[in-house]
Design an enzyme around this catalytic site. Structure first.
Site, PDB file in Angstrom:
ATOM      1  N   CYS A  68      25.845  30.476  36.469  1.00 12.27           N
ATOM      2  CA  CYS A  68      26.513  30.548  35.175  1.00 12.27           C
ATOM      3  C   CYS A  68      27.232  31.871  34.979  1.00 12.27           C
ATOM      4  O   CYS A  68      28.123  31.996  34.168  1.00 12.27           O
ATOM      5  CB  CYS A  68      25.510  30.414  34.038  1.00 12.27           C
ATOM      6  N   CYS A 105      26.097  36.098  24.711  1.00 10.11           N
ATOM      7  CA  CYS A 105      25.175  37.118  25.230  1.00 10.11           C
ATOM      8  C   CYS A 105      24.010  37.341  24.261  1.00 10.11           C
ATOM      9  O   CYS A 105      22.872  37.539  24.685  1.00 10.11           O
ATOM     10  CB  CYS A 105      25.896  38.442  25.457  1.00 10.11           C
TER      11      CYS A 105
END
Ligand SMILES: Cc1ncc(COP(=O)(O)O)c(C=O)c1O
Ligand code: FES
Lengths: 398, 282
Positions: free
Chosen positions: B35, B104
């Site tokens: 990813c 994130c």
């Protein structure tokens, strides 16, 4: 070092001071319109024609009128492809490669949605084109083959002469995106036998927003825009005179400095071998043999490219990455993926691209600061065991 | 170049709490090298208090900064307190993140969740088994995660969801599924109260509570009942007690007491406050 160490010349280049000097008068006193019926404009027209000659020389074109000035590489690519399709309306098949710049790839995707059939030539692990696939794809319905001369991410050079011969045999129009070749390797459009060739000024030390499309004499193409008679009606609109003069001067300097590219090659090789020798978690992306002299693309495994760039930036070094994060897209570079570069390295890929202004000192400085950066990121990485200096077993499905 | 805040820059340059903890009491791993970002969180927990937190991450500047921020935020907190931390809190701690980097912060929060589940001894196996249907194959993003992030951040578009979870950012074949989830989630939210209604979990003032109750009844509950020919009237509000009367088809329905009261109460608890009590008056 307090100046930026600029190793991102495939993104854009510094305007050569000589180029700036050449264009400045046209931003100041020589502001005439080249179309005007007075000396004030007429003099300017002569400078535009000189620039056309300088660019023709860089590309190896016989005739100055084969050179059309545009608003950049993207425009040249679009003009070449759309202009050809507008002429050959009954042909519905288009060919390109999987590793083109978005200026071509995204246009092809759009054309597919409009009903065109597109073939994308794959590449191998070194980034070399599958020529058999290309040959098999060509048919009577093919309206255009558009292939880049050199890849912007890896620097890999494609066998354009071979492709040119194939296209000529079959009478298929052939466009080359030569944006990353100009100023780096010799170009000879006659030998290549291409019909169309695109370049972009800002990649060889001219200002941004200037492009060129070479249109071989006799090539069937329609303009993108309609207006005045400028550029023989192929690209109407009052000329960007300072930009054209600058592009001409930059082309002249690029041709003159081609032998100096060997010095660039030596610096690139020094950087590359310095990196490959120092780290165990690094691999070279792209063929070592057929490459433009200024580019190296290395993939650091187990660490992420944007983080490397940010740390390099702290040290005053400008480079770029094919990592997903840095591009703002969520996937790593389509070029590296087409090459089958494993995800472990694709996310940590860094491109260094040099120019004739790069110095040995800058290269040595870069080699000297990299270990600190890479080791620091390895320490943060969950996939690396700093104690044993080995990767941790990772579950990689790709 | 991303427009990172000074706090983000400071934290990716000088991340705190990098590393592993030997004999950690809890470990949470999320993401993968495929990813493009991954995070492993290690916790030392004593008497329900997080004594130490360390991380390792494979990711960009904002992933490093988000992970560092998370470890700083949870150290010294009780497990219950840490559990309440949302990705929003991480973003706030950082002074903001670029939209495309929101995922994130979500990754940080996910790692924390996994670590705490691990600490409780819950088996955390693959995504599919414990976390519901995988909606985005490219990034392994599940239905519950997408819904949670939509709710906690008040997301409105597919693009938002991609920015926060990465789902939909690659091949795009999951975009229609994300659209369906969004449509469902947006319907669930009372229009006037908006996604902010329960956010923050500060005690509601009486006035605010009354407003939210009224809105939830008119925007959420009444439309449901009206579909079946029923209706509802808000009779009174006394603290957390809400008195309602059911009308129309509902009024004569024998099961009204159980089912309908539960429905109204559930909706009010969801959109207003967890301890609302509904009393039916006739
Ligand atoms: C191979 C290639 N083609 C086209 C372009 C687009 O050129 P421009 O930026 O002048 O539009 C670029 C520049 O990034 C390029 O590298
Ligand atoms: S499945 Fe979600 S982007 Fe591919």
């Amino acid at each position: 070092m307090n100046r930026t160490v600029y190793l991102d010349n495939n993104a854009t280049t510094m305007v050569d001071p000589e180029v700036l000097d050449a264009m400045l008068p046209f931003l100041k006193e020589q502001y005439g319109n080249p179309s005007s019926m007075h000396d004030f404009g007429g003099d300017v027209a002569r400078d535009v024609e000189l620039a056309r000659k300088q660019v023709a020389d860089l590309l190896g074109a016989d005739n100055d009128y084969e050179i059309v000035f545009t608003g950049g590489g993207t425009e040249s690519d679009n003009f070449a492809i759309l202009g050809t399709l507008a002429y050959f309306r009954d042909r519905r098949h288009i060919i390109s490669s999987k590793v083109e710049h978005p200026a071509v790839l995204n246009l092809y995707r759009r054309l597919e949605r409009e009903g065109y059939r597109a073939s994308y030539v794959p590449v191998d692990r070194d980034g070399n084109l599958d020529m058999e696939f290309l040959k098999k794809s060509m048919d009577d319905d093919t309206a255009i083959v558009s292939i880049m001369h050199a890849n912007n991410e890896t620097g890999v050079i494609f066998p354009v002469e071979e492709i040119g011969a194939l296209c000529r045999e079959r009478s298929i129009p052939f466009h080359i995106d030569g944006v990353q070749a100009a100023g780096k390797i010799p170009i000879d459009v006659k030998k290549i036998q291409c019909d169309l060739y695109s370049i972009s000024g800002h990649k060889f030390h001219a200002p941004k927003g200037m492009g060129v499309l070479y249109i071989r004499r006799g090539t069937r193409i329609r303009p993108l825009m309609y207006g005045g008679h400028q550029e023989r009606g192929r690209r109407p609109g009052t000329e960007n005179v300072p930009g054209i003069v600058a592009t001409g001067k930059a082309a002249e300097l690029a041709l003159k400095n081609l032998p100096a590219e060997e010095r660039v090659r030596a610096l690139r090789d020094r950087l590359e071998s310095g990196i490959l020798a120092r780290f165990s978690n690094v691999q070279l992306n792209g063929s070592k043999d057929a490459r433009v002299p200024n580019t190296t693309n290395v993939g650091f495994e187990y660490i992420e490219g944007e983080a490397i760039l940010l740390y390099l930036n702290e040290k005053g070094i400008a480079a770029s990455s094919g990592s997903a994060c840095s591009s703002g897209s969520l996937e790593p570079s389509h070029v590296l993926r087409a090459m089958g570069v494993p995800f472990t390295a694709a996310h940590g890929s860094i491109r260094f691209s040099l120019s004739r202004f790069t110095t040995e000192q800058e290269i040595d400085y870069t080699i000297s600061v990299l270990p600190e950066i890479i080791d620091r990121l390895l320490e943060i990485s969950p996939f690396w065991d700093s104690a044993t200096k080995q990767c941790r077993p990772v579950n990689i499905q790709s | 170049m991303w427009d990172y805040t000074d706090k983000v820059k400071d934290l990716y340059k000088h991340p705190k709490n990098v590393g592993t903890i030997d004999n950690a009491d809890a470990v949470g791993e999320v993401g993968s090298i495929v990813c493009g970002d991954a995070l492993t969180l290690y916790l030392k927990i004593e008497d329900n208090i997080i004594k130490d937190a360390k991380f390792q991450t494979f990711g960009c500047g904002s992933a490093i900064a988000s992970s560092s921020a998370l470890t700083e935020m949870i150290t010294g907190k009780t497990v219950d307190e840490a559990e309440k931390i949302t990705n929003r809190d991480i973003v706030d701690y950082l002074g903001g993140l670029p939209e495309q980097k929101m995922h994130c912060s979500v990754m940080g929060r996910e790692a924390l969740e996994k670590a705490l589940a691990n600490w409780r001894g819950e088996e955390v196996a693959s995504h599919e088994e414990t976390e519901g249907e995988v909606i985005c194959q490219c990034f392994g993003v599940t239905d519950p995660l997408i819904r949670k992030v939509i709710r906690e951040n008040g997301l409105k578009t597919v693009e938002d969801v991609t920015n926060y979870t990465k789902a939909g950012g690659a091949c795009g074949s999951c975009i229609h599924k994300i659209e369906d989830i969004l449509t469902e989630e947006l319907k669930r939210q009372p229009v006037a109260a908006g996604p902010e209604a329960k956010k923050g979990r500060l005690p509601l003032s009486n006035i605010k509570r009354m407003q939210l109750v009224e809105e939830t009844i008119s925007d959420v509950v009444r439309p449901i009942l009206q579909k079946d020919g029923g209706n509802i009237e808000l009779v009174d509000i006394d603290g957390r007690k809400v008195m309602v009367a059911l009308r129309g088809a509902c009024a004569n329905c024998l099961v009204s007491d159980v089912t309908l009261k539960n429905l109204v109460q559930e909706k009010l608890r969801e959109f207003v406050e967890d301890d609302i009590e509904v009393i039916e008056v006739r």
